[in-house]
Write an enzyme that holds these catalytic residues in place. Structure first.
Site, mmCIF file in Angstrom:
data_model
loop_
_atom_site.group_PDB
_atom_site.id
_atom_site.type_symbol
_atom_site.label_atom_id
_atom_site.label_comp_id
_atom_site.label_asym_id
_atom_site.label_seq_id
_atom_site.Cartn_x
_atom_site.Cartn_y
_atom_site.Cartn_z
ATOM 1 N N GLU A 62 75.824 123.446 46.098
ATOM 2 C CA GLU A 62 75.094 122.482 45.205
ATOM 3 C C GLU A 62 76.097 122.273 43.901
ATOM 4 O O GLU A 62 75.684 123.074 42.878
ATOM 5 C CB GLU A 62 73.880 122.718 44.798
ATOM 6 C CG GLU A 62 72.767 122.614 45.954
ATOM 7 C CD GLU A 62 72.619 121.671 46.913
ATOM 8 O OE1 GLU A 62 73.017 120.596 46.376
ATOM 9 O OE2 GLU A 62 72.049 122.050 47.897
ATOM 10 N N CYS A 109 72.469 117.538 37.782
ATOM 11 C CA CYS A 109 73.403 117.426 38.616
ATOM 12 C C CYS A 109 73.253 115.809 39.133
ATOM 13 O O CYS A 109 74.247 115.345 39.700
ATOM 14 C CB CYS A 109 73.838 118.393 39.618
ATOM 15 S SG CYS A 109 72.295 118.915 40.411
#
Ligand code: UN1
Length: 512
Positions: free
Chosen positions: A265, A299
């Site tokens: 990720e 993110c």
């Protein structure tokens, strides 16, 4: 806050930093180990020192984890689910304390700290249900009196390397699924938020101990050296890494080099397309929360707005007005919208990005700047800023983990989609439009190339029920909901012959 935080740490069992407290599970650290200080970005004060794991601690923890796996993999999955249910219940009890610690150690708003713990509770609920749904398919064999099916087995030890920005939730997305799947976990939390790690480990250790579980099911090791050990360790078949694309590249090649699996990720560079058919008021809220929430350190944070030329000026003015209303300050004070960045390095990256942007031609319509003095004594508070740019600028192509929002103008939806896709990353994306054709085009195969594509919602704040992750330099991993659990298991195809002959597949004859 210092007084309150001592109570919070006490309630969470974190004050007792003697590793022996985590009986029932491992917190690897020896008594004479080196320590790191956890500093709060809220006021720059030291919260506590935490012991770093040594190579010997690492070995001891891996050995315990290997032993625990032999036990845990044989416990029926719904029983493992029951432990996760109890963990979720314990999190409900500790939500306020843990959320406060997240807010104080990481610097996000108290609401977001509570929200993060809520994500943990939600994934536990999800995992409990999943523990009775680890389904495999059955297939029809081409041979008579044969049966084919597939089943899913746990992998073994799962290494979880998580980032500071979601210091507790990302670990639980991974670990709750990994546990019900029958794996044991070793967690290396970010060295910037170690106390959140210790607090979570203490909560799960208590649940495991109350259930007479062996040590080694949940393990915590603190210190950056642990990351390398995990990445290069053949005994750890799966590594889940959340962090920058730069470090993700190192993790992924180390793990692939030993034929391990990784779930990555990595960075995002998320855009919202604001169509001329958008609900403007909704779009302003979505854009501002996406860009300044968590001080731009998700993110999934909104980094770019791609705005239709017909509404560009109007939208820009409304956005500037909204930015004028933002209150920056102590994230534990619920009146504030924006808290601090995590540390000096983050502030430097923010300043560098603004300078680089200006050199490349960025026109700042809301100026940035570092805030100092009372009440910004940590020196990590910065002003969210907005700049008009072109998509190809180097700085716009990069992910800067800070509240800097870039505005780009578009004429046609095709052009907007190609601008939105025209970055190396592919995590989250959104379109604000009330026009069905536009929404569907954005979601079509010729639309967004991201792992997450939303309509009339911003880029951040994904629910745990969906698979979370993204494409291209975001790394391709999926965590959390849907069938992301399959990444934590190995698939086995089984064929059973219950006839009294041995027919070969593909009609091959082999008579003796
Ligand atoms: C992250 O920033 O690493 O979708 C995770 C979101 C949160 C998770 C973000 N649920 O914004």
């Amino acid at each position: 806050m210092q007084n309150n935080i001592s109570t919070v740490l006490k309630n969470l069992g974190v004050l007792d930093l003697n590793p022996a407290f985590s009986t029932g599970s491992n917190w690897g650290a020896s008594a004479n180990a080196k320590t790191i200080d956890s500093l709060s970005p809220v006021d720059g004060k030291k919260i506590a020192s935490v012991q770093l794991a040594t190579a010997e601690d690492y070995e001891a923890v891996v050995k315990k984890a290997e032993e625990a796996f032999i036990f845990w993999r044989s416990l029926p999955a719904p029983k493992r689910g029951d432990i996760v249910r109890q963990f979720g219940d314990a999190l409900r009890l500790h939500k306020e304390d843990l959320g406060t610690l997240v807010s104080y150690e990481m610097g996000k708003s108290l609401q977001e700290g509570f929200g993060e713990v809520q994500e943990m509770i939600d994934i536990c609920d999800f995992a409990v249900g999943l523990s009775r749904q680890l389904y495999g398919l059955t297939m029809h064999s081409e041979r008579p009196n044969h049966r084919m099916y597939e089943q899913w087995h746990p992998m073994g030890i799962v290494g979880i390397i998580s980032a500071f920005n979601f210091p507790v939730a990302v670990w639980s997305w991974n670990t709750a699924l990994a546990w019900v799947c029958g794996n044991v976990c070793i967690w290396k939390p970010s060295s910037k938020t170690p106390l959140c790690g210790v607090a979570c480990q203490h909560i799960i250790a208590t649940v495991l101990k109350n259930n007479d579980m062996p040590e080694g099911i949940s393990n915590l090791l603190i210190g950056n050296a642990v990351g390398d050990l995990i990445n290069n360790d053949k005994r750890i078949p799966l590594v889940s890494f959340t962090g920058s694309t730069r470090i993700g590249r190192v993790v992924s090649s180390a793990v692939a080099g030993r034929f391990g699996r990784s779930i990555l990720e990595l960075g995002g560079n998320n855009a919202i397309i604001i169509s001329k058919d958008a609900d403007i008021d909704m779009s302003i809220i979505g854009a501002v929360f996406g860009a300044v929430g968590t001080a731009g350190q998700r993110c999934t944070s909104t980094r770019r707005l791609i705005i239709h030329e017909d509404i560009y000026e109007d939208f820009k003015n409304k956005l500037t007005k909204a930015y004028g209303q933002l209150r920056i300050g102590d994230p534990l004070d619920q009146h504030n919208h924006v808290g601090p960045l995590i540390d000096t390095a983050a502030v430097d990256m923010y300043t560098h990005a603004i300078e680089k942007g200006k050199k490349e031609g960025a026109k700042f319509i809301v100026e940035g700047g570092v805030l100092n003095g009372n009440p910004y004594q940590s020196g990590f508070y910065v002003k969210p800023c907005v700049a008009e740019v072109e998509n190809h600028y180097e700085i716009v192509q990069e992910e800067t983990f800070a509240p800097i929002l870039y505005l780009i103008k578009y004429k046609t939806l095709d052009q907007a989609i190609s601008l939105q896709n025209g970055v190396p990353q592919g995590l989250s994306s959104a379109i604000m439009t009330l026009n069905l054709r536009e929404a569907e085009q954005f979601l079509s195969v010729a639309g967004s190339d991201c792992g997450i594509a939303n309509v009339n919602i911003g880029t951040s704040g994904a629910e745990i029920g969906g698979a979370f992750g993204g494409e291209k330099e975001t790394g391709g991993g999926r965590e959390s909901g849907s069938d992301a659990w399959k990444a934590y298991m190995r698939r086995q195809t089984n064929t059973i012959n219950y006839s009294n002959t041995l027919p070969l597949a593909q009609g091959i004859k082999f008579d003796l």
